[in-house]
Design a protein around this motif. Sequence first.
Motif, mmCIF file in Angstrom:
data_model
loop_
_atom_site.group_PDB
_atom_site.id
_atom_site.type_symbol
_atom_site.label_atom_id
_atom_site.label_comp_id
_atom_site.label_asym_id
_atom_site.label_seq_id
_atom_site.Cartn_x
_atom_site.Cartn_y
_atom_site.Cartn_z
ATOM 1 N N ASN A 197 21.631 22.346 1.876
ATOM 2 C CA ASN A 197 22.509 23.363 3.040
ATOM 3 C C ASN A 197 22.573 22.790 4.280
ATOM 4 O OD1 ASN A 197 23.806 25.078 1.009
ATOM 5 N ND2 ASN A 197 22.201 26.806 1.623
ATOM 6 N N ALA A 198 21.077 22.190 4.694
ATOM 7 C CA ALA A 198 20.994 21.391 5.704
ATOM 8 C C ALA A 198 21.680 19.930 5.882
ATOM 9 C CB ALA A 198 18.821 21.135 5.611
ATOM 10 N N ALA A 199 21.870 19.808 4.722
ATOM 11 C CA ALA A 199 22.209 18.238 4.516
ATOM 12 C C ALA A 199 23.958 18.175 5.312
ATOM 13 C CB ALA A 199 22.356 17.648 3.095
ATOM 14 N N ASP A 204 19.302 17.329 11.002
ATOM 15 C CA ASP A 204 18.706 16.117 11.375
ATOM 16 C C ASP A 204 17.946 16.269 10.319
ATOM 17 O OD1 ASP A 204 20.333 14.613 12.215
ATOM 18 O OD2 ASP A 204 19.555 15.121 13.901
ATOM 19 N N SER A 205 17.141 17.564 10.289
ATOM 20 C CA SER A 205 15.423 18.068 9.932
ATOM 21 C C SER A 205 15.412 19.552 9.833
ATOM 22 C CB SER A 205 14.265 18.488 10.587
ATOM 23 O OG SER A 205 14.529 18.651 11.870
ATOM 24 N N LEU A 206 14.596 19.945 8.236
ATOM 25 C CA LEU A 206 14.468 21.098 8.192
ATOM 26 C C LEU A 206 12.758 21.534 7.991
ATOM 27 C CD1 LEU A 206 14.964 21.566 4.207
ATOM 28 C CD2 LEU A 206 14.697 18.988 5.389
ATOM 29 N N VAL A 207 12.677 22.774 8.341
ATOM 30 C CA VAL A 207 11.032 23.514 7.290
ATOM 31 C C VAL A 207 10.809 23.318 6.299
ATOM 32 C CG1 VAL A 207 9.246 25.080 7.827
ATOM 33 C CG2 VAL A 207 10.729 24.420 9.647
ATOM 34 N N VAL A 208 9.988 22.609 5.382
ATOM 35 C CA VAL A 208 9.384 22.366 3.572
ATOM 36 C C VAL A 208 7.715 23.225 3.648
ATOM 37 C CG1 VAL A 208 8.991 21.043 1.873
ATOM 38 C CG2 VAL A 208 11.141 20.559 3.779
#
Length: 406
Positions: A197-199, A204-208
């Motif tokens: 979904n982020a892509a 540009d970034s996400l919390v993992v």
Amino acid sequence: PTAVKFAQWASTRPDLLPSSVCSHLTVLQADVRAHHYNDTVAILTDAFPNWREVLEVEREPIGSGCIAQVYRGCIRDSPSSPGRPVALKVRHPQVAEKMELDLLVMRAGVDALERLFPVARYLAMSEALDHFEAFLRPQADMRIEADHLEVFSQNFDYERTGEGLAVRFPKVMRPYVSEAVLVESYEAATPITTLLNAASKGQDSLVVEGLEGTITVEACRDVVGKLSMDTFLKMLFTDNFVHGDLHPGNMHFRFVPDGASRKLELLLFDAGLAVELSPRDRRNFVELFHAIAMNDGNLVGQLMLERSPGHREQVIHEEDFVTGVAKLVTTVRGQGIALGQVRIGNLLEQMLRMACDHRVKLETSFVNIAMSIIVVEGVGRQMNPLVDVIVAAKPLLIEAMAQRFW
């Protein structure tokens, strides 16, 4: 639950149903109301009379599906020991009885239809119902899922040795396994759907899970995509034991300490469905896949026809089928000149539809494997548009052909 599961199963069988039917069924989703906590208590008590001495269960489920719902909880080795986080998968009340009744009604309906209209036998409805029953039953027995999880954990020894592909599965908390209940380790991780979904949104970034702060989507995407593909190919060509429900919702990832840095791990859930090919089916699949890799479309068509479990007299226009498959393979494989243009999933899907049109019956295990390839390649291409399953599989495929594992 049976009706929803039937729609989900039918949408994955383009070899038995027209593509228009499959596409309509694909959009159906389960809308299952969670059963009451008191029902969960009763089911737990029936399975494990003294469960309260070692287990604590949160009242609200964290998820509910057609067959079961999942709770978060903790387990203690003794009344005074600290609890360890666990997930409890509890089957909905009377699901098994409802499924048996539904299958009985479906079987009676098919039998009556084939007696009244003998020509209906050519639709292979009885065979399709057999396939559906084989798809449905394992998902209603938590003991089967527990066994599958332990086989996968044995095949991927990363958790024990720290070597090999960084893949984990929930740990089964025996003896807390019954037909209606499965207690397993609770594994905190980020669903691959979050990354996809982020892509798709251009983030540009996400919390993992396992990282402080954020990480770039690109850095995650490349590693997760390759690890997912390598994991599936190992299941398929090395282990001959394939997770039968590898959609993005069942694939999660996280980062864990690795010396001074952190390592990405892949976690796979919901292992109620698994595919293990018989020696004959494995030989057929490997030789067929090898023929595709070698761009020998005529051999692909001949193998599908000659090794069909159905009756040859029911096949419509054999020569046209072989010619059509040959042209299809040549067209799709010919695109390999342009990097990233070979879509093996698209090829397999069209082959399954062609088999339906010409009434060439295929082994259920082969169709399950083909559909898994379609799903995994789809996920892989969302991670990396240049992914090529055939290129990635060649080393393992060559080894399987050379050693004749079957």
